[in-house]
Design a protein around this motif. Sequence first.
Motif, mmCIF file in Angstrom:
data_model
loop_
_atom_site.group_PDB
_atom_site.id
_atom_site.type_symbol
_atom_site.label_atom_id
_atom_site.label_comp_id
_atom_site.label_asym_id
_atom_site.label_seq_id
_atom_site.Cartn_x
_atom_site.Cartn_y
_atom_site.Cartn_z
ATOM 1 N N VAL A 144 18.317 65.299 -45.579
ATOM 2 C CA VAL A 144 19.280 65.150 -46.637
ATOM 3 C C VAL A 144 19.023 66.363 -47.964
ATOM 4 C CG1 VAL A 144 19.763 63.727 -48.662
ATOM 5 C CG2 VAL A 144 19.571 62.646 -46.301
ATOM 6 N N ALA A 145 17.829 66.588 -48.242
ATOM 7 C CA ALA A 145 17.684 67.535 -49.270
ATOM 8 C C ALA A 145 18.090 68.849 -48.689
ATOM 9 C CB ALA A 145 16.098 67.670 -49.627
ATOM 10 N N SER A 146 17.658 69.247 -47.409
ATOM 11 C CA SER A 146 18.229 70.635 -46.845
ATOM 12 C C SER A 146 19.676 70.818 -46.954
ATOM 13 C CB SER A 146 17.727 70.676 -45.464
ATOM 14 O OG SER A 146 18.443 71.756 -44.878
ATOM 15 N N VAL A 147 20.468 69.798 -46.596
ATOM 16 C CA VAL A 147 22.068 69.896 -46.792
ATOM 17 C C VAL A 147 22.549 70.004 -48.049
ATOM 18 C CG1 VAL A 147 23.989 68.863 -45.789
ATOM 19 C CG2 VAL A 147 22.129 68.828 -44.423
ATOM 20 N N PHE A 184 18.552 61.141 -33.375
ATOM 21 C CA PHE A 184 19.056 60.311 -34.493
ATOM 22 C C PHE A 184 18.232 58.933 -34.867
ATOM 23 C CE2 PHE A 184 21.792 57.476 -36.415
ATOM 24 C CZ PHE A 184 22.439 58.404 -37.563
ATOM 25 N N LEU A 185 17.848 58.364 -33.638
ATOM 26 C CA LEU A 185 17.020 57.196 -33.872
ATOM 27 C C LEU A 185 15.636 57.369 -34.014
ATOM 28 C CD1 LEU A 185 18.800 55.157 -31.077
ATOM 29 C CD2 LEU A 185 19.297 54.988 -33.699
ATOM 30 N N GLN A 186 15.119 58.639 -34.023
ATOM 31 C CA GLN A 186 13.710 58.852 -33.699
ATOM 32 C C GLN A 186 13.089 59.596 -34.829
ATOM 33 O OE1 GLN A 186 13.128 60.944 -30.036
ATOM 34 N NE2 GLN A 186 13.345 58.995 -28.869
ATOM 35 N N MET A 187 13.897 59.729 -35.959
ATOM 36 C CA MET A 187 13.644 60.486 -37.221
ATOM 37 C C MET A 187 12.729 59.563 -37.784
ATOM 38 S SD MET A 187 17.017 62.377 -38.487
ATOM 39 C CE MET A 187 16.252 63.434 -39.901
ATOM 40 N N THR A 188 11.740 59.913 -38.656
ATOM 41 C CA THR A 188 10.797 59.454 -39.547
ATOM 42 C C THR A 188 11.497 59.049 -40.831
ATOM 43 O OG1 THR A 188 9.749 61.292 -40.643
ATOM 44 C CG2 THR A 188 8.604 60.076 -38.559
ATOM 45 N N PRO A 189 11.353 58.412 -41.800
ATOM 46 C CA PRO A 189 12.126 58.225 -42.979
ATOM 47 C C PRO A 189 11.794 59.440 -43.798
ATOM 48 C CG PRO A 189 10.737 56.183 -42.474
ATOM 49 C CD PRO A 189 10.418 57.111 -41.530
ATOM 50 N N GLY A 190 10.626 60.185 -43.690
ATOM 51 C CA GLY A 190 10.434 61.503 -44.481
ATOM 52 C C GLY A 190 11.361 62.671 -43.858
ATOM 53 N N ALA A 191 11.256 62.611 -42.535
ATOM 54 C CA ALA A 191 12.427 63.702 -41.938
ATOM 55 C C ALA A 191 13.760 63.359 -42.587
ATOM 56 C CB ALA A 191 12.223 63.599 -40.309
ATOM 57 N N THR A 192 14.149 62.213 -42.527
ATOM 58 C CA THR A 192 15.613 61.923 -43.037
ATOM 59 C C THR A 192 15.505 62.529 -44.242
ATOM 60 O OG1 THR A 192 15.568 59.859 -41.826
ATOM 61 C CG2 THR A 192 17.269 60.314 -43.737
ATOM 62 N N LEU A 193 14.708 62.245 -45.302
ATOM 63 C CA LEU A 193 14.642 62.739 -46.776
ATOM 64 C C LEU A 193 14.741 64.374 -46.763
ATOM 65 C CD1 LEU A 193 12.475 60.195 -48.621
ATOM 66 C CD2 LEU A 193 14.871 60.248 -48.765
ATOM 67 N N GLN A 194 13.963 64.920 -45.790
ATOM 68 C CA GLN A 194 14.161 66.307 -45.876
ATOM 69 C C GLN A 194 15.153 66.827 -45.394
ATOM 70 O OE1 GLN A 194 10.650 66.827 -43.059
ATOM 71 N NE2 GLN A 194 9.227 67.594 -44.834
#
Length: 140
Positions: free
Chosen positions: A53-56, A41-51
């Motif tokens: 969010v888009a997936s869900v 949860f703490l190791q995600m990059t900002p880009g991974a977080t956006l991906q």
Amino acid sequence: MICPACGSAMEAPSFERRYGRRLTIDVCHQCQCLWFDDQEFLQMTPGATLQLVASVAEDKGTTRQRWMAAPKCPRCSRALAETHDIQRNTRFTYYRCPEGHGRFITYYHFLRAKDFLRPLRADEVRELRERIQQIKCANC
């Protein structure tokens, strides 16, 4: 992996992790919940977080499944402990394994934890009351 809450099969997409590594997050598209192993949860990059969010967000037309029972850890089957946390000024809730295997979080609380959703300021609430008259909860 089987979803700890609704019992559906979870998808396991891979995302970018800090320091050029990869991580796999388990996503339940039926109840829109996420499982993060250990410190993912703490190791995600900002880009991974956006991906993520888009997936869900693509599942917005899907009828969400109700939870069958209190969630249990998919690794050790122990009951997950409800945990309250705060990120900046935003409170959120997640469920953690008492053995440290990971955390289980709803999509709504994930958005709060990553500061996509925040509490409204007093002036924003006042403006909504004057202009909108009625607000429906996005979480239920």
